[in-house]
Structures are given as C-alpha cells and as structure tokens.
Write an enzyme that holds these catalytic residues in place. Sequence first.
Site, PDB file in Angstrom:
ATOM      1  N   TYR A 177      -1.204  -6.074  17.228  1.00 16.40           N
ATOM      2  CA  TYR A 177      -1.631  -5.390  16.002  1.00 16.40           C
ATOM      3  C   TYR A 177      -3.016  -4.769  16.200  1.00 16.40           C
ATOM      4  O   TYR A 177      -3.233  -3.610  15.857  1.00 16.40           O
ATOM      5  CB  TYR A 177      -1.645  -6.430  14.881  1.00 16.40           C
ATOM      6  CG  TYR A 177      -1.968  -5.927  13.497  1.00 16.40           C
ATOM      7  CD1 TYR A 177      -1.078  -5.122  12.785  1.00 16.40           C
ATOM      8  CD2 TYR A 177      -3.157  -6.309  12.859  1.00 16.40           C
ATOM      9  CE1 TYR A 177      -1.371  -4.704  11.490  1.00 16.40           C
ATOM     10  CE2 TYR A 177      -3.453  -5.897  11.564  1.00 16.40           C
ATOM     11  CZ  TYR A 177      -2.559  -5.096  10.887  1.00 16.40           C
ATOM     12  OH  TYR A 177      -2.847  -4.691   9.606  1.00 16.40           O
ATOM     13  N   ILE A 200       0.838  -1.209   0.000  1.00 17.08           N
ATOM     14  CA  ILE A 200       0.000   0.000   0.000  1.00 17.08           C
ATOM     15  C   ILE A 200       0.871   1.257   0.000  1.00 17.08           C
ATOM     16  O   ILE A 200       0.606   2.218  -0.720  1.00 17.08           O
ATOM     17  CB  ILE A 200      -0.939  -0.038   1.234  1.00 17.08           C
ATOM     18  CG1 ILE A 200      -1.992  -1.143   1.043  1.00 17.08           C
ATOM     19  CG2 ILE A 200      -1.579   1.313   1.488  1.00 17.08           C
ATOM     20  CD1 ILE A 200      -2.802  -1.468   2.294  1.00 17.08           C
TER      21      ILE A 200
END
Length: 259
Positions: A155, A19
């Site tokens: 995360y 990304i």
Amino acid sequence: MNLNLTNKVFIVTGGAKGIGAAISKTIAGEGGIVVVVGRGKEDNLKIVDEIIRNGGKASYVTAELSTPEACREVIGFTIEKYGKIDGLVNNAGLNDGVGLENGSPERFFGSLHKNLSHYYNLAHYSLPHLKKTKGNIVNIGSKVAVTGQGNTSGYAASKGAINALTREWAVELLPYSIRVNTVLPAEVWTPLYENWINSLPNPKEKLEQIISKIPLEKRMTTAEEIADMTVFLLSDRSSHTTGQIIFVDGGYTHLDRSL
Ligand code: NAP
C-alpha cells in the site's frame, strides 16, 4: 461558485463506498454524469439508485480493477454509453497490510496490482478521450506515502508511486492541457478505515489517540470534505492547478506535533 460540470462525464473508481461514494454524489449534485466503478454489484446498484432518485445521472461498471482488461472495459463502457470522458478519479484502494516481514514477494506484487496498476491502466486507456475534452485526472493518495505506517509495504509503495506519477503525468500531459492532481487524505471514517482500525489490538483507544492528534478541531476529516476538494480540482474552476498533491487532513501530516 458554478463548477460547470453539467453533463460532463466522470469515472470514479471505488465510487460506491466511503470517499468514492462522497465524490460520486458530489459530482452528481453538481450536474455531472458519474460512472461508478467497483467490484461489488450490490454496492454499485445502491449508489446509482440513490443518485438517480435524487435527480442525478449515473451508471456503473462492476469490475475488480487489478487487470488491464478490466480497466479497458471500464473505458469502453463509458465511451459506448456517453461518447466522452471529462475526468477520471482514481480512488479505489485497500490498505491490505502486506508488510516486509509478514509479507512475500507474491503478496507484495498482488498489492501493487490492487492499489497501483489500475491508476496507470485507467489513465492510459482514457488518455485518447481526455485529449479530446481537455479533461483531467484526480488521484486519491494517502498520508502513508509520506509518513509510513508499518506492515503495509504494498500500500505504501503504491501511494508513493501515485504521488510521483501525479508530477510525472502533469508534465507529460502539459501539451494537451490535461491537468493531473492528487488529493491526499489522512484519517477519514469509511468502511476501509473501520476495518483497519478494528484489525488493531485496542481499536477504541487507538482511535481516540489518533483523533487527539488531528490539529484542526480534533476530529476526522469527512468523506465529503475530500469530495469537495476532488470535485473542485475536476472542475474548470481550478483550470491553472496541475501537478499538485493537496493534503486534506486537518493539518495531521504537517503541523507541529505539540499541537
Ligand atoms: P473504502 O471505504 O473501502 O471504499 C473503497 C471502495 O473501492 C470499495 O467499494 C472497494 O470495494 C473498492 N475497491 C478497492 N479496491 C478495488 C479494486 N482493486 N477493484 C475494484 N474496486 C475496488 O475505502 P476509502 O476509505 O473510501 O478509501 C478510498 C481511497 O482513499 C483509497 O485509495 C484509500 O487508499 C484512500 N485513503 C483513505 C483514507 C481513510 O482514512 N479512509 C486515508 C488515506 C487514504 P470493496 O468494498 O469490495 O473492498
């Protein structure tokens, strides 16, 4: 639409792959200057070469971002080279599978440093410069912050905090006209995604199952689709958008499960 990015300076963390690479290339394609930050020197060199070959402007800093010193150096490099910062894209992250049962307090905090601390540290150190340019911040989050995933506490905690900090920073920075937004992907094919899916027992079947549940066009989001939203938010064409968490996910997180 002209995004008015010409000669504006943007830092993109994790900007050499996935990304982040799409964001770096999109900024450069719109005339902006990109500072790619990542821990792989070869990866950084490759993308900067590609951008320059295509007529864009870019440079890189090789850094593992989990320490405050590394973050301060990134800002120092950018100011020394270009004299200003118009935008910060906090994107570097790793779904590192530190779970509640399979993890440990040490690994949990290690995950927060790899996924979260540098979002704060880079925003903190770039703030005096963003105040001068009325620049802005775009964070890249994850659907895991709102859906959970299992076995990835570090995360998930980091991505949840990033959503909260988006609102918090948007409020704190109102007096400076600095906007803060988050783009939130769900399923995007990148090196990170490939590693994650291959860590599961039946990766091919799992991937087919996930894709079949993405409402819009039964396909994964492309990195370029995440980049387009990110770069729009960086630009002054989104000049009255702040504190927003924008899901670019083909409806995966919110639309009716029966679709
Ligand atoms: P990627 O393909 O692994 O690219 C991320 C890049 O960032 C890599 O070059 C990586 O280096 C670098 N990086 C990661 N942590 C770093 C650190 N602490 N210091 C310096 N460099 C670091 O990942 P991606 O899929 O493009 O993900 C980008 C962002 O999107 C992440 O924040 C991720 O959480 C989020 N996201 C992605 C998806 C998806 O479906 N792909 C879904 C939801 C959210 P190495 O190559 O050395 O690891």
